[in-house]
Design an enzyme around this catalytic site. Sequence first.
Site, PDB file in Angstrom:
ATOM      1  N   SER A   1     -25.450 -21.527  13.316  1.00  0.00           N
ATOM      2  CA  SER A   1     -26.281 -20.457  12.757  1.00  0.00           C
ATOM      3  C   SER A   1     -26.183 -20.426  11.228  1.00  0.00           C
ATOM      4  O   SER A   1     -27.207 -20.350  10.532  1.00  0.00           O
ATOM      5  CB  SER A   1     -25.838 -19.136  13.386  1.00  0.00           C
TER       6      SER A   1
ATOM      7  N   ALA B   1     -25.371 -22.796   9.183  1.00  0.00           N
ATOM      8  CA  ALA B   1     -25.998 -23.997   8.602  1.00  0.00           C
ATOM      9  C   ALA B   1     -27.509 -23.835   8.577  1.00  0.00           C
ATOM     10  O   ALA B   1     -28.169 -24.122   7.576  1.00  0.00           O
ATOM     11  CB  ALA B   1     -25.605 -25.242   9.391  1.00  0.00           C
ATOM     12  N   ALA B   2     -28.086 -23.341   9.685  1.00  0.00           N
ATOM     13  CA  ALA B   2     -29.542 -23.186   9.752  1.00  0.00           C
ATOM     14  C   ALA B   2     -30.009 -22.154   8.734  1.00  0.00           C
ATOM     15  O   ALA B   2     -31.070 -22.314   8.109  1.00  0.00           O
ATOM     16  CB  ALA B   2     -29.956 -22.780  11.163  1.00  0.00           C
TER      17      ALA B   2
ATOM     18  N   SER C   1     -21.287 -18.600  16.888  1.00  0.00           N
ATOM     19  CA  SER C   1     -21.261 -19.085  18.272  1.00  0.00           C
ATOM     20  C   SER C   1     -20.969 -20.582  18.347  1.00  0.00           C
ATOM     21  O   SER C   1     -21.011 -21.164  19.425  1.00  0.00           O
ATOM     22  CB  SER C   1     -22.626 -18.826  18.924  1.00  0.00           C
ATOM     23  N   GLY C   2     -20.738 -21.219  17.192  1.00  0.00           N
ATOM     24  CA  GLY C   2     -20.536 -22.667  17.195  1.00  0.00           C
ATOM     25  C   GLY C   2     -21.842 -23.430  17.271  1.00  0.00           C
ATOM     26  O   GLY C   2     -21.858 -24.652  17.424  1.00  0.00           O
TER      27      GLY C   2
ATOM     28  N   ASP D   1     -22.878 -29.848  10.024  1.00  0.00           N
ATOM     29  CA  ASP D   1     -23.815 -28.814  10.490  1.00  0.00           C
ATOM     30  C   ASP D   1     -25.078 -28.803   9.623  1.00  0.00           C
ATOM     31  O   ASP D   1     -26.193 -28.774  10.144  1.00  0.00           O
ATOM     32  CB  ASP D   1     -23.151 -27.437  10.450  1.00  0.00           C
TER      33      ASP D   1
ATOM     34  N   PRO E   1     -27.517 -17.457  18.050  1.00  0.00           N
ATOM     35  CA  PRO E   1     -26.440 -16.464  18.052  1.00  0.00           C
ATOM     36  C   PRO E   1     -25.428 -16.783  16.944  1.00  0.00           C
ATOM     37  O   PRO E   1     -25.048 -17.946  16.781  1.00  0.00           O
ATOM     38  CB  PRO E   1     -25.792 -16.629  19.435  1.00  0.00           C
TER      39      PRO E   1
HETATM   40  C1  MEV Z   1     -18.115 -26.559  12.691  1.00  0.00           C
HETATM   41  O1  MEV Z   1     -19.385 -26.503  13.358  1.00  0.00           O
HETATM   42  C2  MEV Z   1     -17.586 -27.947  12.708  1.00  0.00           C
HETATM   43  C3  MEV Z   1     -16.243 -28.157  12.021  1.00  0.00           C
HETATM   44  O2  MEV Z   1     -15.930 -29.552  12.152  1.00  0.00           O
HETATM   45  C4  MEV Z   1     -16.282 -27.770  10.559  1.00  0.00           C
HETATM   46  C5  MEV Z   1     -17.126 -28.699   9.707  1.00  0.00           C
HETATM   47  O3  MEV Z   1     -17.406 -29.825  10.090  1.00  0.00           O
HETATM   48  O4  MEV Z   1     -17.474 -28.257   8.595  1.00  0.00           O
HETATM   49  C6  MEV Z   1     -15.142 -27.374  12.701  1.00  0.00           C
END
Ligand code: MEV
Length: 310
Positions: free
Chosen positions: A88, A90-91, A84-85, A131, A81
Amino acid sequence: MRLPVAASAPGKVILFGEHAVVYGRPAIAVAIALRARALLVPSDRLRVCGRERGGSAYVWAALRRLWDGPAVDLKIASDIPSASGMGSSAAVSVSSVASILLSRSEFSVERVAREAFEVEFGVQGRASPTDTSTSTAGGAVVISPRWEGERLWEIRKGKKRWRISRVQIPEIPLVVVLSGRRSDTGKMVARVARALERNPSLWSVIDSIEDLVREAIGPLRRGDLESLGELMRENQRLLRELGVSHPVLERIIEALEPHVYGAKLTGAGGGGSVIAIPRDRKKAVDAALRAGFRVVSTSMSPTGVRQERV
Ligand code: MEV
């Protein structure tokens, strides 16, 4: 040049240390069993998913950075998703970069990690390699100014340096709950930067996150869920202080609370997802569903970036 080629890469969740890791502090992340897939095919014009304009900024950035051959279409399919943290973007960056490097027979895992970090950094304006390196490596990864396990690679940007190590950990049971609100990493990272500028006493929160991440490595290796849950609660308290939680994330955590060792937001926050270590998976999932949220069923994945058959 080899075309068509395809590559895939996993999403991730950050167990501990998001945001502090942008400032060169440590973080721990694991790849998850949801993937993005990039397919690079010949085309009449340079395209992303069939279109000459629009679509993922990360894919365009990968093409602009690395592609200098004849016209191609870089097509993306993802079951992660977005916003969504769960890594996504990065992948998508990792699989895009991998497909381009594969087409030129220049693929190496370390090169993919470096280029994908530059792609993400370029699009977001600020980023750590957490990520992109986790998506590239797969498994459990510690990002830290020092080596913390099997050495993978080191990434530098300006004065910052991150060493990426693989750690062997037992399977940690995880429940991931989607808030339904988008988490915009660039915006949240910029928000933390402004907060630290306006209120330098917040640096003590970054210091506390660093201490907590170091403390988490032992329990993680031992699979000590009780201690990990406690550290998750503490990490969430510190993220709240940094201003990256959101009432909807707090509601999810409250609903999960009786059935989990601990829960916290994962990734940039402001929306996105909550991760929790369940005491009782079924009860935790039911509580999240009853509170009106979507639960993502996933697990840790040992497999990072890889070539796919076309
Ligand atoms: C994002 O998934 C993680 C953060 O620490 C940003 C990053 O590390 O680039 C908020």
